[in-house]
Write an enzyme that holds these catalytic residues in place. Sequence first.
Site, PDB file in Angstrom:
ATOM      1  N   HIS A 191       0.811  -1.212   0.000  1.00 42.23           N
ATOM      2  CA  HIS A 191       0.000   0.000   0.000  1.00 42.23           C
ATOM      3  C   HIS A 191       0.846   1.264   0.000  1.00 42.23           C
ATOM      4  O   HIS A 191       0.590   2.214  -0.737  1.00 42.23           O
ATOM      5  CB  HIS A 191      -0.909   0.018   1.227  1.00 42.23           C
ATOM      6  CG  HIS A 191      -2.136  -0.823   1.060  1.00 42.23           C
ATOM      7  ND1 HIS A 191      -2.806  -1.377   2.126  1.00 42.23           N
ATOM      8  CD2 HIS A 191      -2.817  -1.214  -0.042  1.00 42.23           C
ATOM      9  CE1 HIS A 191      -3.849  -2.057   1.677  1.00 42.23           C
ATOM     10  NE2 HIS A 191      -3.875  -1.974   0.372  1.00 42.23           N
ATOM     11  N   ARG A 296      -6.332  -0.902 -13.878  1.00 46.89           N
ATOM     12  CA  ARG A 296      -6.603  -1.943 -12.869  1.00 46.89           C
ATOM     13  C   ARG A 296      -8.053  -1.813 -12.402  1.00 46.89           C
ATOM     14  O   ARG A 296      -8.350  -1.134 -11.427  1.00 46.89           O
ATOM     15  CB  ARG A 296      -5.672  -1.786 -11.680  1.00 46.89           C
ATOM     16  CG  ARG A 296      -4.175  -1.845 -11.996  1.00 46.89           C
ATOM     17  CD  ARG A 296      -3.377  -1.715 -10.710  1.00 46.89           C
ATOM     18  NE  ARG A 296      -1.954  -1.785 -10.912  1.00 46.89           N
ATOM     19  CZ  ARG A 296      -1.150  -0.720 -10.999  1.00 46.89           C
ATOM     20  NH1 ARG A 296      -1.679   0.500 -10.926  1.00 46.89           N
ATOM     21  NH2 ARG A 296       0.145  -0.875 -11.161  1.00 46.89           N
ATOM     22  N   ARG A 332      -7.654  -4.013 -17.941  1.00 46.07           N
ATOM     23  CA  ARG A 332      -7.477  -5.362 -17.416  1.00 46.07           C
ATOM     24  C   ARG A 332      -8.737  -5.771 -16.663  1.00 46.07           C
ATOM     25  O   ARG A 332      -9.196  -5.051 -15.782  1.00 46.07           O
ATOM     26  CB  ARG A 332      -6.278  -5.421 -16.459  1.00 46.07           C
ATOM     27  CG  ARG A 332      -5.989  -6.834 -15.947  1.00 46.07           C
ATOM     28  CD  ARG A 332      -4.747  -6.863 -15.060  1.00 46.07           C
ATOM     29  NE  ARG A 332      -4.945  -6.182 -13.800  1.00 46.07           N
ATOM     30  CZ  ARG A 332      -3.973  -5.948 -12.908  1.00 46.07           C
ATOM     31  NH1 ARG A 332      -2.734  -6.326 -13.172  1.00 46.07           N
ATOM     32  NH2 ARG A 332      -4.228  -5.327 -11.773  1.00 46.07           N
ATOM     33  N   GLU A 421       1.829 -13.514 -17.282  1.00 47.05           N
ATOM     34  CA  GLU A 421       2.326 -13.429 -15.902  1.00 47.05           C
ATOM     35  C   GLU A 421       2.763 -14.787 -15.377  1.00 47.05           C
ATOM     36  O   GLU A 421       3.429 -14.869 -14.345  1.00 47.05           O
ATOM     37  CB  GLU A 421       1.219 -12.908 -14.978  1.00 47.05           C
ATOM     38  CG  GLU A 421       0.672 -11.546 -15.368  1.00 47.05           C
ATOM     39  CD  GLU A 421      -0.617 -11.235 -14.652  1.00 47.05           C
ATOM     40  OE1 GLU A 421      -0.587 -10.428 -13.711  1.00 47.05           O
ATOM     41  OE2 GLU A 421      -1.658 -11.812 -15.029  1.00 47.05           O
ATOM     42  N   ASN A 444       5.883  -8.076 -12.604  1.00 44.45           N
ATOM     43  CA  ASN A 444       5.909  -8.348 -11.160  1.00 44.45           C
ATOM     44  C   ASN A 444       5.503  -9.789 -10.874  1.00 44.45           C
ATOM     45  O   ASN A 444       6.205 -10.527 -10.177  1.00 44.45           O
ATOM     46  CB  ASN A 444       4.967  -7.397 -10.415  1.00 44.45           C
ATOM     47  CG  ASN A 444       5.352  -5.948 -10.585  1.00 44.45           C
ATOM     48  OD1 ASN A 444       6.473  -5.637 -10.964  1.00 44.45           O
ATOM     49  ND2 ASN A 444       4.430  -5.054 -10.318  1.00 44.45           N
ATOM     50  N   ASP A 445       4.340 -10.191 -11.393  1.00 43.16           N
ATOM     51  CA  ASP A 445       3.891 -11.564 -11.153  1.00 43.16           C
ATOM     52  C   ASP A 445       4.720 -12.570 -11.935  1.00 43.16           C
ATOM     53  O   ASP A 445       4.952 -13.692 -11.461  1.00 43.16           O
ATOM     54  CB  ASP A 445       2.404 -11.710 -11.513  1.00 43.16           C
ATOM     55  CG  ASP A 445       1.501 -11.456 -10.319  1.00 43.16           C
ATOM     56  OD1 ASP A 445       1.905 -11.783  -9.189  1.00 43.16           O
ATOM     57  OD2 ASP A 445       0.397 -10.916 -10.516  1.00 43.16           O
ATOM     58  N   ARG A 455       6.240 -11.887  -4.060  1.00 48.17           N
ATOM     59  CA  ARG A 455       6.719 -10.555  -4.435  1.00 48.17           C
ATOM     60  C   ARG A 455       6.486  -9.498  -3.372  1.00 48.17           C
ATOM     61  O   ARG A 455       6.962  -8.370  -3.504  1.00 48.17           O
ATOM     62  CB  ARG A 455       6.095 -10.105  -5.760  1.00 48.17           C
ATOM     63  CG  ARG A 455       4.603  -9.868  -5.749  1.00 48.17           C
ATOM     64  CD  ARG A 455       4.129  -9.619  -7.178  1.00 48.17           C
ATOM     65  NE  ARG A 455       2.704  -9.365  -7.284  1.00 48.17           N
ATOM     66  CZ  ARG A 455       2.172  -8.163  -7.330  1.00 48.17           C
ATOM     67  NH1 ARG A 455       2.943  -7.094  -7.249  1.00 48.17           N
ATOM     68  NH2 ARG A 455       0.870  -8.000  -7.454  1.00 48.17           N
ATOM     69  N   CYS A 492       3.763  -3.979 -18.542  1.00 49.28           N
ATOM     70  CA  CYS A 492       3.078  -3.038 -17.652  1.00 49.28           C
ATOM     71  C   CYS A 492       3.465  -3.240 -16.188  1.00 49.28           C
ATOM     72  O   CYS A 492       2.833  -2.702 -15.288  1.00 49.28           O
ATOM     73  CB  CYS A 492       1.560  -3.151 -17.803  1.00 49.28           C
ATOM     74  SG  CYS A 492       0.895  -4.791 -17.459  1.00 49.28           S
TER      75      CYS A 492
END
Length: 569
Positions: A191, A296, A332, A421, A444-445, A455, A492
């Site tokens: 966050h 998102r 997405r 991903e 990231n994933d 992660r 992305c």
Amino acid sequence: MSELVLQGTGVGRRAVIGPVAVVRGAVEAAPDAPVLRDGAPVAQEDLPEVIAQSFATVTQNLKDQAAGAQGSLAAVLGAAAQIAADPALVAKSKANLGKGLAPVEAIDSAVDEFVKLFTQLGGMMAERVTDLKSVRDRVIAELLEQPVPGVPVLSEPSIIVAEDLAPADTAALDLSKVLAIVTELGGPTGHTAIIAGQLGLPCLVQVRGVLDVDEGTVVAVDAATGRVTVDPNEELRAAIAAKAELERQLESDSEPGSTKDGHTIDLLANIGTAADAKRAAAYTDGHVVAGSGLFRTEVLFLDSSNAPSVEAQAKEYRAVLEAFEGRKVVVRTLDAGADKPLAFATQPDEENPALGVRGYRSARLHPQLLEDQLEALAQAARDTGSFPWVMAPMIATVTEARDFAAAARRHGLSKVGVMIEVPAAALRARQILAEVDFVSIGSNDLAQYTMATDRLRGELSDLLDAWQPAILDLIAATATAGQESGKPVGVCGESASDPLMALVLTGLGVTSLSMSAGAVPAVRFALRHHTLEQCRQMAQAVLAAATPHEAKNAVVELLVPEVRAALVS
């Protein structure tokens, strides 16, 4: 503390200097602290109602803060309010009272049970532990009629330092006086990092020892290097001032993204809400970003106790499409499930949520959610005359890609893609691209699943380094499949925001890069100073490297002097 340098994980590239302002901790109260009203102890039979009212007050305060916030900040504040409003949390606190626990102890014990549960679940659930603890501290402060814990009143521009920073704490910040955020815990996709990125603030997480720095001490914070330097010397001060001036110069350049020899690369913004879209679209008069490469949409869902209607979704999607005025917008579909729980579609407990029912897989249990979302997007497209791109997250097989493409096209959406991903998808990218119009790599994933590393675990960030050879091999395979099929391949994830990595991705054949709007100027600067052939040479050098360190150094060696001087710390 003189000349002490603390190392952490940086989010962003900016560097600043300023005094430390430490976030206040929780109220220090004994487990059996008495609850008083008007100076007299509250009767035992009245305590359950007083506890319930304390939770209700905190819930309302969080909702009020969410209403006054925007974008991702408003969403995560709403999520914290949802935790405070959880009837199970209140009921457990009351039950603990019935077992003979004192009020403070009853609340603390109830929250601790949920903390243990969320920690065991891992992923995004573990990330919400910070919110749980913040709610507990606020409820206890309300119960004991003590000041709400959180950030101090800032009398000058300062660097916020905390063990971890809950969204509710961030909402209390006077952002005109916040230079940076530094935490001892947290992860680069938590966050705090998300909010800092949204606000354009440099952020460091996992900085061990930073809480030992005295209040008011001047420190230098450099997100690019991940370093906090206590009492910086004049040389470092001058270097940071020069870096800030360079950032201002880069932001004044509003030319489209391309290499030195004119090879075009779409530079796009990651967004979560219509408010994010408006800010990104207006950034430097709307010329810096070519649109959004990642919308998102789960932000709209995560703050809802019931599934948003088609009409409510269509309204949000229209606002996003209108903000970009015909520019590219990649939407997405819902990326939620076991590790991003929805109040209206909670999955049974899973032993490993990161490998469970999430992303596109949630349509197996709740197919109407996907159908409604596609219909809402189609309505927004018709209403605005736009042609949004739509993609599904967590695709692992060719069959999944084919089924999603068919569903999207049934609703009249013509530009359909999927996220890469999962390593399985990268390995079969050629076959997947035969079913869809484009793919976008969620680095990231992809890193998480390739390296078998959560992660959100900051202490394992070395394994998730974007320069890891195995991760780059999968990106290269996907980009090659895109070139062979003549279809776009975007990135992305966080990799896209690194200007040196952007050169490599371009050399591999990636056609678009999506990032926070504030990261675009440095990426564009790096691209504009290198030809496509130079980018390809960098890509080949990286693929030949054995370690992340060797890979990055290989790129640094090939940089033109202007870029090396400007962007390499």
